[in-house]
Write a protein that holds these residues in place. Structure first.
Motif, PDB file in Angstrom:
ATOM      1  N   VAL A  94       0.842  -1.200   0.000  1.00 35.29           N
ATOM      2  CA  VAL A  94       0.000   0.000   0.000  1.00 35.29           C
ATOM      3  C   VAL A  94       0.881   1.256   0.000  1.00 35.29           C
ATOM      4  N   ALA A  95       1.917   1.235   0.854  1.00 32.19           N
ATOM      5  CA  ALA A  95       2.798   2.405   0.971  1.00 32.19           C
ATOM      6  C   ALA A  95       3.486   2.705  -0.346  1.00 32.19           C
ATOM      7  N   CYS A  96       3.952   1.660  -1.045  1.00 30.64           N
ATOM      8  CA  CYS A  96       4.645   1.871  -2.325  1.00 30.64           C
ATOM      9  C   CYS A  96       3.679   2.345  -3.401  1.00 30.64           C
ATOM     10  N   VAL A  97       2.521   1.684  -3.463  1.00 26.45           N
ATOM     11  CA  VAL A  97       1.576   1.988  -4.542  1.00 26.45           C
ATOM     12  C   VAL A  97       1.111   3.445  -4.478  1.00 26.45           C
ATOM     13  N   PHE A  98       0.946   3.964  -3.254  1.00 26.04           N
ATOM     14  CA  PHE A  98       0.526   5.362  -3.155  1.00 26.04           C
ATOM     15  C   PHE A  98       1.708   6.311  -2.999  1.00 26.04           C
ATOM     16  N   GLY A  99       2.706   5.884  -2.230  1.00 26.85           N
ATOM     17  CA  GLY A  99       3.811   6.790  -1.901  1.00 26.85           C
ATOM     18  C   GLY A  99       4.678   7.137  -3.092  1.00 26.85           C
ATOM     19  N   ALA A 152       1.073   1.037   7.435  1.00 29.58           N
ATOM     20  CA  ALA A 152       1.211   1.642   6.116  1.00 29.58           C
ATOM     21  C   ALA A 152       1.438   3.151   6.215  1.00 29.58           C
ATOM     22  N   TYR A 153       0.870   3.741   7.250  1.00 30.66           N
ATOM     23  CA  TYR A 153       0.891   5.205   7.338  1.00 30.66           C
ATOM     24  C   TYR A 153       2.308   5.803   7.395  1.00 30.66           C
ATOM     25  N   PRO A 154       3.146   5.435   8.384  1.00 33.55           N
ATOM     26  CA  PRO A 154       4.490   6.038   8.372  1.00 33.55           C
ATOM     27  C   PRO A 154       5.339   5.519   7.209  1.00 33.55           C
ATOM     28  N   SER A 186       7.235  -0.873   9.555  1.00 30.09           N
ATOM     29  CA  SER A 186       6.068  -1.752   9.483  1.00 30.09           C
ATOM     30  C   SER A 186       6.210  -2.923  10.443  1.00 30.09           C
ATOM     31  N   LEU A 187       7.383  -3.537  10.435  1.00 29.80           N
ATOM     32  CA  LEU A 187       7.559  -4.711  11.295  1.00 29.80           C
ATOM     33  C   LEU A 187       7.414  -4.325  12.770  1.00 29.80           C
TER      34      LEU A 187
END
Lengths: 260, 257
Positions: free
Chosen positions: B70-75, B127-129, B187-188
């Motif tokens: 999610v982070a990559c797809v939007f970030g 996903a947020y940070p 994330s971890l």
């Protein structure tokens, strides 16, 4: 564009150009260029010489439209219909290529984007790769090339789409004599074949003599044309002939005047 | 064997640490309730895997990977766009850095309110940070793009889409990978912590560690912690592999072998 029309045979004209960089940290803030005018004729091979720091690259960038002068006009020939008709090749060849593309991809990319199709594109790529002796390196990334190979790649990439005016900034620095001679002759062949106008920026007398038909020596603060010499001498140019020596002497004199 | 020859220094260091640990346990220098012997940890692991840990690992990995995707797809696209349109970035720069300064864990109650108690909240928290750090890295990578290559894009009349996808993306890629690396550890850490202390769902490595510890099964606790560490190492290894592959054109980055 308003103003007086371009002379018929000009590829590029600079008229009363003023240019200075925004405040520099060393306090030198005066105009670098003031009322500077220059005309480049179509089909000519012009060398721009000057001491280091004289503003040669700046001039190249102004001519290419990368830098916009504060005053004055830079006019291109109306024959230049596409942006890619006038290209400037940075003095660091790595800046002139896409390092994430292989040698072949680098030569192909501009042609692809300018919609050269099928056999026409293939022939052009093949011709350039052979001319600049890159065929054996087609799958290699730029970072793995030697200095000379990288320079040849940068040149063939920037020349691939047959630009009408090419400004090469120090294309031979960092190359040894033999490689330099090879590239010079390749460039010469290409310039004649594609009817390119060539502007070569250099600080080296023998580079200037290798290709120039006209040599402009500039001196700085504000930049002005010190000498404007025409060389009438056939190609390839043999060193140590009386004509060559005379040209060389003329150039050296011109530069010496520029330094005083 | 080649691998062994290249890594023997690291391996012998790890071996040495385990040796010291074994020695401490054998001489009973520390109470086994605090530090159990390596062999009792090793003996506990197969049972743990059968009992619940495989499912825990799967769950945690799933959450971490979803958050990263999610982070990559939007970030990445948003970051590249903002790097390309510097003026748009100037507008959002302040709020973005303000958001980044809020500890992500402090926002968890908010996520619970918005997304409800469940998977979405856990993944969103991780996903947020991750998204913010990847985005900021993409922006700065794109903003530092080589001007001569952008000039070439103009010469070739590239439209915005192609300028971003053919030039800026690659110019920013090294920096994006730095962001992904940081995002992996964020994330971890967050997923395991949330699993541990907030009883959402019955599965997850964090939950496992917590349950073992609260029932005083100390060798199992150590085992689960070590497995969590190995997952961290594994994720990092995968990112490094992907990085070496996708950046093999960079000077000084070569694919191994």
């Amino acid at each position: 564009m308003t103003g007086p029309a371009l002379s018929t045979h000009s590829a590029l004209e600079l008229e009363d150009v003023d240019f200075s960089y925004a405040a520099r940290s060393n306090g030198i803030n005066g105009a670098l260029y003031k009322d500077f005018s220059l005309r480049i004729e179509q089909g000519s091979m012009v060398t721009i010489m000057g001491a280091s720091g004289a503003g040669k690259s700046t001039l190249g960038r102004i001519m290419a439209g990368i830098l916009t002068p504060q005053k004055g006009r830079v006019q291109r020939s109306p024959d230049f219909t596409r942006p890619s008709d006038l290209v400037y090749l940075d003095q660091h060849p790595m800046n002139g290529v896409f390092p994430w593309q292989t040698v072949l991809e680098n030569v192909r990319y501009p042609l692809e984007k300018l919609n050269w199709e099928g056999p026409r594109r293939r022939d052009r790529i093949c011709y350039l790769m052979t001319l600049f002796r890159l065929s054996a390196l087609s799958d290699v990334y730029p970072a793995q090339l030697s200095g000379g190979e990288l320079q040849r790649l940068a040149l063939s990439r920037c020349l691939s789409c047959k630009p009408k005016l090419v400004i090469l900034d120090e294309p031979f620095s960092a190359l040894d004599g033999k490689v330099k001679a090879e590239i010079t002759s390749a460039l010469h062949e290409l310039a004649l074949k594609d009817r390119m106008t060539l502007v070569l920026i250099t600080h080296n007398v023998s580079d200037a003599l290798a290709l120039g038909m006209r040599c402009i020596i500039i001196a700085k603060r504000p930049v002005r044309v010190m000498s404007d010499l025409d060389f009438h001498l056939g190609f390839p140019r043999e060193e140590s002939t009386p004509d060559y020596d005379a040209m060389q002497q003329a150039l050296i004199n011109g530069i010496r005047d520029g330094l005083v | 064997m080649d691998w062994f020859r290249r890594n023997w220094r690291g391996l012998s260091f790890v071996g040495g640490l385990i040796g010291v640990w074994a020695l401490v346990a054998a001489l009973r220098l520390v109470d086994p309730i605090i530090l159990p012997a390596p062999w009792s940890v090793a003996r506990a692991v197969p049972g743990m895997l059968r009992e619940r840990l495989l499912a825990d690992i799967g769950m945690t990995l799933g959450r971490v990977l979803t958050a990263l995707v999610v982070a990559c797809v939007f970030g990445i696209p948003v970051g590249l766009f903002l790097g390309y349109r510097q003026r748009a970035y100037k507008v959002v720069e302040g709020p973005l850095h303000a958001l980044r300064s809020v500890p992500a864990s402090a926002l968890f109650p908010l996520f619970l309110i918005v997304a409800g108690v469940g998977e979405t909240s856990i993944v969103a928290l991780a996903a947020y940070p991750s998204l913010l750090v990847i985005l900021v890295n993409a922006v700065s990578g794109a903003a530092l793009a080589n001007q001569s290559r952008l000039y070439q894009a103009r010469l070739l009349n590239l439209n915005s889409w192609h300028t971003v996808s053919d030039v800026l993306f690659y110019e920013a890629l090294p920096s994006i990978f730095d962001g992904i690396r940081t995002a992996v550890s964020y994330s971890l850490v967050l997923v395991v912590a949330v699993e541990m202390f907030i009883g959402l769902g019955e599965r997850g490595l964090g939950r496992g560690i917590y349950l073992y510890q609260s029932s005083y099964r100390i060798p199992e606790t150590y085992g689960a912690i070590m497995i969590a560490g190995m997952i961290g190492i594994l994720l990092n290894w995968v990112v490094t592999k992907a990085q070496n592959r996708m950046l093999r054109w960079l000077p000084n980055v070569r694919e191994e072998q």
